[in-house]
Structures are given as C-alpha cells and as structure tokens.
Write an enzyme that holds these catalytic residues in place. Structure first.
Site, PDB file in Angstrom:
ATOM      1  N   ASN A 229      -0.046  -0.869   5.414  1.00 57.37           N
ATOM      2  CA  ASN A 229       0.867  -0.073   6.252  1.00 57.37           C
ATOM      3  C   ASN A 229       0.203  -0.056   7.629  1.00 57.37           C
ATOM      4  O   ASN A 229      -0.733   0.734   7.834  1.00 57.37           O
ATOM      5  CB  ASN A 229       0.981   1.371   5.742  1.00 57.37           C
ATOM      6  CG  ASN A 229       1.736   1.534   4.444  1.00 57.37           C
ATOM      7  OD1 ASN A 229       2.331   2.575   4.200  1.00 57.37           O
ATOM      8  ND2 ASN A 229       1.724   0.541   3.560  1.00 57.37           N
TER       9      ASN A 229
ATOM     10  N   GLU B 168       0.868  -1.197   0.000  1.00 61.59           N
ATOM     11  CA  GLU B 168       0.000   0.000   0.000  1.00 61.59           C
ATOM     12  C   GLU B 168       0.898   1.238   0.000  1.00 61.59           C
ATOM     13  O   GLU B 168       1.959   1.242   0.653  1.00 61.59           O
ATOM     14  CB  GLU B 168      -0.863  -0.008   1.262  1.00 61.59           C
ATOM     15  CG  GLU B 168      -1.670   1.254   1.506  1.00 61.59           C
ATOM     16  CD  GLU B 168      -2.338   1.294   2.892  1.00 61.59           C
ATOM     17  OE1 GLU B 168      -1.813   0.682   3.838  1.00 61.59           O
ATOM     18  OE2 GLU B 168      -3.406   1.946   2.985  1.00 61.59           O
TER      19      GLU B 168
HETATM   20  N1  ING Z   1      -3.652   0.690   8.535  1.00 59.52           N
HETATM   21  C1  ING Z   1      -4.210  -0.047   9.598  1.00 59.52           C
HETATM   22  C2  ING Z   1      -4.894  -1.332   9.177  1.00 59.52           C
HETATM   23  O1  ING Z   1      -6.093  -1.471   9.054  1.00 59.52           O
HETATM   24  C3  ING Z   1      -5.601  -0.067  11.600  1.00 59.52           C
HETATM   25  C4  ING Z   1      -5.099   0.788  10.471  1.00 59.52           C
HETATM   26  C5  ING Z   1      -4.722  -0.847  12.385  1.00 59.52           C
HETATM   27  C6  ING Z   1      -6.932  -0.072  11.860  1.00 59.52           C
HETATM   28  C7  ING Z   1      -5.232  -1.638  13.404  1.00 59.52           C
HETATM   29  C8  ING Z   1      -7.455  -0.855  12.899  1.00 59.52           C
HETATM   30  C9  ING Z   1      -6.598  -1.634  13.673  1.00 59.52           C
HETATM   31  O2  ING Z   1      -4.129  -2.278   9.054  1.00 59.52           O
HETATM   32  C10 ING Z   1      -4.205   1.084   7.355  1.00 59.52           C
HETATM   33  N2  ING Z   1      -3.405   1.779   6.528  1.00 59.52           N
HETATM   34  O3  ING Z   1      -5.375   0.838   7.072  1.00 59.52           O
END
Ligand code: ING
Length: 310
Positions: A194, A47
């Site tokens: 990411n 990504e």
């Molecule tokens: N990053 C994370 C993902 O979904 C996240 C954001 C991390 C959301 C952990 C919820 C829990 O892997 C991106 N870029 O979406």
C-alpha cells in the site's frame, strides 16, 4: 518436466473506511474466481487486503484501532475465500492486520496452500513512517504506532512444488529482505504493498519516480536472488489519499513480465517456470562460489551508517 506455476497478482482497488470486511471479501472472491477461470495455481493478494490503509489515521488511544485487526485467521468473514480456494485447489497469500491472543499487533501475511491450509505466516519486519503525529507531513504514516516489528524473520516454505517466501511492502526496499530468503534458496517471493503515489515529505518527487523506486526494488530483489517476485498493490484513491498501482510479476532476470494497467481490482497472470531460477543460482548468483562474507560484517553489526571522521 518443468515446474510451471500459473500465478495471479490480484490487485485491489481502493477500500474505503466504511467498506465492510464482508464487502471486501466479496471483491477478493471475485478476483479468486477470475484467477480460477484463468487456470491459476496461486493468487497473491495485497498488504492489509481486508481494510483501508488505516495507518494513515492518527488515534491517540491505540486500542481504538483494534477493530481494524483480525484476532483469528481464518475467521467466519474470510472463510468463504478459504473454502473457495480449497474447493478449487488454489493457493493464495493474503495480507491483514493481526492481533494476537497475547495482544500484540502485526502487519501480517499468510500463505495458504491449495488444500486451504495455512502453511506459512510472515510479519512485516521493516515498518516505515513514524510513531507520533507529525504535523509537517501532508499525511500521516503511522505503521510504527500501530504495529510491532515482525518477530518471525524471513522464512521460506516448500509448497506448491517450489520454495516460496513472503515479505510486505516496505520490506521490498531493503535488499536484506530478499537476500535472507535467497540464502534459503527462495524461488518465488510474494508481497503486497500500500504505497502512496506521492511523498508526504517531498512535494516535488513525482509519481513516476515513486513508481520507478517500486519496480526497481522488486526487479533487483528478483535478479540478485535469482527468483520470481510477485508484487500486488492496493491502489487508487482511499478517502482522498492516492495509492499507486503498478502490480507486477518479475522473472529471475529482473524483467517485468506482467503489469496492471488500472488502479482498480485487476488480475494479472503469468506462467512462472520455477526451474528458470536455476541458471542464475548456479552461475552469477552461486552464493557459495562468489560471496565473501568475511567482508560483510557491518551489515549485521551496524544499524545506522557511520561515515569516516571529517
Ligand atoms: N508503504 C510505503 C512503502 O514502503 C514508503 C511507505 C513509501 C516508504 C515510499 C518509503 C518510501 O512502499 C508501506 N505500507 O510500507
């Protein structure tokens, strides 16, 4: 003759703010060359593969973030990757920040076939995080500020002798993502992520638990839709912020068959037999034989949960 696709997950180590697109493309090209040396037919990059994960930074004037976006794809900076792929007959998926001619901003990935043509585009539907600056967070996650929700749905494409799909990062946490592609017969889903190693809102959530969530999502998506899943991380320490690695290739039984060991640029490969999807699609997950859509209405009529009255 089974349809074997040798797939590479080309994990990116950290990309620092000051690192030029040109320098990043050199790194991606090195991974593509390694993939060629390993006989890969398809390479899955991560990504936002061209830049640091800029949604961690708050900028009041969103136009100031436009330099992180590509207004055309390919473009002269990324062209060497397309040229190499075409010359050696390798398909690839690449995530990047897209700014359209109409001025829209998406977290996007393109699917390029072995002749170097873009055969598919996907725009991230599930944008995690928040829009405004949130001081209570240990760091910001402003994808809702800088991107619009994807407007292309979850398409699949017949290419490279199979049925291919893409999603991006947070999409993998939502079973609807994989199921919509599963209902189109998808055989291989490619995604980049990411993902911060730690939770900005929950100090005591361990990196191990976060990695468990990461793999759980991809393994269940693969098994419950009888498809291969390739998940490619941007990993390591970007500007002091740790991103998890754990790039992997998952088979239709939901088993991880290849896994990165580092938080740097690292290629893993596996011979994905697309015909391995057929057994589960014809038995356990024969959707036509087993699904009861008359009971699934809430999934499309409700956004949030509505618990029963107290
Ligand atoms: N990053 C994370 C993902 O979904 C996240 C954001 C991390 C959301 C952990 C919820 C829990 O892997 C991106 N870029 O979406």
């Amino acid at each position: 003759m089974n349809r074997i696709l040798r797939v590479g997950a080309a994990q990116s180590g950290p990309i620092q703010k000051e690192e030029s697109r040109k320098a990043v493309v050199v790194r991606l090209l090195e991974l593509m060359k390694e993939a060629r040396a390993n006989g890969c037919d398809l390479v899955v990059f991560t990504e936002l593969a061209l830049t640091t994960f800029f949604p961690r930074y708050f900028e009041k004037n969103r136009a100031q973030m436009d330099p992180w976006f590509e207004s055309e794809m390919p473009n002269p900076t990324i062209q060497p990757l397309f040229d190499y792929a075409r010359k050696h007959g390798i398909g690839f998926a690449l995530g990047y920040a897209e700014k359209t001619t109409a001025g829209q901003h998406f977290n996007t990935s393109v699917l390029v076939d072995p002749s170097g043509d873009i055969v598919g585009k996907y725009r991230k539907v599930h944008l995690p995080g928040h829009f405004g600056y949130e001081p209570k967070r240990r760091w910001q996650h402003l994808e809702k500020r800088y991107f619009e929700p994807g407007d292309l749905g979850f398409p699949v494409w017949r290419t490279m002798n199979g049925i291919m799909g893409m999603c991006i990062c947070n999409d993998r946490r939502w079973p609807e993502t994989f199921r919509v592609m599963g209902l189109q017969g998808v055989e291989l889903v490619m995604l980049g992520y990411n993902t911060p190693t730690l939770n900005s809102m929950k100090e005591d959530e361990s990196a191990a638990t976060r990695m468990h969530h990461n793999h759980l999502c991809m393994q269940s998506g693969a098994y419950q839709n009888a498809c291969w899943v390739v998940g490619t991380a941007k990993a390591g320490n970007e500007d002091g912020f740790e991103l998890m690695a754990g790039s992997c290739i998952v088979n239709p039984d939901g088993e991880i068959v290849a896994l990165t060991q580092t938080t740097q640029d690292e290629l893993i490969t596996f011979d994905c037999d697309l015909d391995e999807c057929a057994f589960l699609k014809q038995t356990t997950f024969d959707f036509a034989a087993h699904r009861r859509i008359e009971h699934y209405g809430r999934i499309c009529s409700q956004t949030g949960a509505e618990p029963p009255a107290e």
